[in-house]
Scaffold this active site. Structure first.
Site, short mmCIF file in Angstrom:
data_model
loop_
_atom_site.label_atom_id
_atom_site.label_comp_id
_atom_site.label_asym_id
_atom_site.label_seq_id
_atom_site.Cartn_x
_atom_site.Cartn_y
_atom_site.Cartn_z
N CYS A 47 -19.68 46.01 22.78
CA CYS A 47 -18.76 47.15 22.59
C CYS A 47 -19.02 47.75 21.21
CB CYS A 47 -17.31 46.70 22.66
SG CYS A 47 -16.89 45.58 24.01
N CYS A 52 -21.79 50.45 20.35
CA CYS A 52 -21.51 51.87 20.53
C CYS A 52 -20.28 52.34 19.75
CB CYS A 52 -21.32 52.20 22.00
SG CYS A 52 -22.81 51.93 22.99
N HIS A 53 -19.29 51.46 19.63
CA HIS A 53 -18.00 51.89 19.08
C HIS A 53 -17.75 51.48 17.65
CE1 HIS A 53 -16.57 53.48 22.88
NE2 HIS A 53 -16.88 52.36 23.49
N CYS A 76 -16.20 50.91 31.01
CA CYS A 76 -17.24 50.75 30.00
C CYS A 76 -18.11 49.52 30.27
CB CYS A 76 -16.63 50.66 28.59
SG CYS A 76 -16.69 52.25 27.71
N CYS A 79 14.65 51.19 38.97
CA CYS A 79 14.44 50.77 37.58
C CYS A 79 15.63 51.24 36.72
CB CYS A 79 13.18 51.39 37.00
SG CYS A 79 11.74 51.45 38.09
N CYS A 99 18.91 49.07 36.23
CA CYS A 99 18.93 47.96 35.27
C CYS A 99 18.65 48.44 33.84
CB CYS A 99 17.90 46.90 35.66
SG CYS A 99 18.41 45.96 37.11
N ARG A 159 3.93 42.78 34.51
CA ARG A 159 5.38 42.81 34.25
C ARG A 159 6.09 43.71 35.26
NH1 ARG A 159 9.93 40.27 32.93
NH2 ARG A 159 10.66 41.37 34.76
N CYS A 199 9.09 43.01 38.24
CA CYS A 199 10.35 43.73 38.46
C CYS A 199 10.47 44.13 39.93
CB CYS A 199 10.48 44.92 37.51
SG CYS A 199 10.90 44.42 35.82
#
Ligand code: HEC
Ligand code: HEC
Length: 267
Positions: free
Chosen positions: A83, A86-87, A120, A183, A186, A224, A228
């Site tokens: 990575c 290039c970065h 990538c 959602c 709550c 996560r 829910c």
């Protein structure tokens, strides 16, 4: 009365019953959670979790961050490029995590940070893309997000994103599952109240990916959100589903101004 009328306009816009177009999408006055009331999930955590997050050495998410730093510099794939080839240094990714989800220029698909990293690896490194929730993908997204630690969540004004933001807002209000809850029930109406043994938070996205004690590992925002869905006995969208990206876009709009917390811990 006036605020109720506004809310209705917003919801009508959200459900697409109006010909007014995206311009009528939830404006600042339509926020069910006022920006001034926005609070990180950390504030609702117990003292043990708060202490674990604050202690740089004891924070278990450090294991993934260390792995992420190593992966960032590790040559891989056909051209044996890292990575960093290039970065540059991963610290140069400052601010990048805040730009997701966004539309990928080439395909117009709604990409989150996980999608970008997988892209990538597959296209630039020509190596097998790490699967969703793999340690490698979590580690890389964690170090990239860490470069934005402390920066404020913000909402991208790109008009091309508006239909997705609108879809996310609509999903947020939609009752689902055997419990027939949305959602918003709550996380907008009952945050701060006890929920079984814990306090309900506002469901903010600013710490992800984070270490959750229940998982005993790092997990993404998608994971996560799927919890829910399961909590309300609804069928969770698959990893990679557009609904989860649209919700994440809406959560960034809703939580705008909250500081990114990396590494974070939750119960
Ligand atoms: C029945 C109540 C309930 C519903 C409905 C619900 N959640 Fe949650 N949510 C929880 C609980 C409980 C937690 C874990 C404790 C906390 O952070 O409140 C949680 C946590 C979260 C978190 C993580 C917050 C953090 O700081 O780590 C996010 C984000 C979230 N919810 C988003 C959503 C979204 C989006 C939906 C709708 C698809 C949804 N929730 C529906 C109860 C609910
Ligand atoms: C051969 C060069 C190359 C390599 C190796 C490479 N990338 Fe990329 N990366 C790019 C290019 C070009 C773009 C912009 C266009 C695109 O999305 O493909 C990009 C974009 C990105 C972005 C979005 C940046 C932004 O400003 O939004 C992230 C994040 C990223 N790469 C992460 C990674 C990670 C993680 C790795 C290693 C697993 C990696 N890249 C390896 C060339 C590379």
């Amino acid at each position: 009365m006036r605020s109720r009328a506004r809310r209705w306009r917003c919801l009508i816009a959200l459900t697409g019953l109006t010909g007014l177009g995206a311009a009528s999408l939830c404006q600042a006055q339509d926020r069910l959670l006022p920006l001034a009331a926005v609070r990180s999930g950390l504030e609702f955590a117990g003292p043990d979790v708060k202490a674990m997050q604050a202690d740089v050495q004891a924070n278990p998410a450090q294991l993934w961050l260390a792995q992420g730093r190593a992966l960032w510099d590790a040559p891989a794939g056909a051209g044996q490029r890292a990575c960093s080839s290039c970065h540059g240094a991963v610290t140069r990714m400052q601010g990048v995590a805040l730009r997701y989800p966004r539309l990928q220029a080439k395909t117009g698909r709604l990409f989150n940070l996980e999608d970008q990293v997988r892209h990538c690896v597959a296209e630039q490194q020509q190596a097998p893309a790490p699967t969703f929730e793999s340690d490698a993908l979590l580690a890389l997204t964690a170090v990239i997000t860490q470069a934005s630690d402390g920066l404020a969540l913000r909402s991208d004004a790109d008009p091309a994103l508006q239909p997705h933001l609108q879809a996310g807002a609509e999903l947020y209000q939609r009752r689902q599952g055997q419990l027939n809850l949305a959602c918003t029930h709550c996380h907008d109406r009952h945050w701060g109240r006890r929920f079984y043994t814990d306090q309900l938070s506002q469901g903010q996205p600013n710490g992800y990916p984070l270490y959750r004690l229940e998982w005993q590992q790092l997990g993404s925002l998608e994971r996560r959100l799927r919890s829910c869905y399961v909590g309300i006995r609804a069928e969770p969208p698959d990893f990679g589903a557009i609904e989860l990206r649209q919700l994440s876009l809406y959560l960034n709009w809703r939580g705008a101004g909250l500081a990114v917390e990396m590494p974070a811990v939750r119960k």
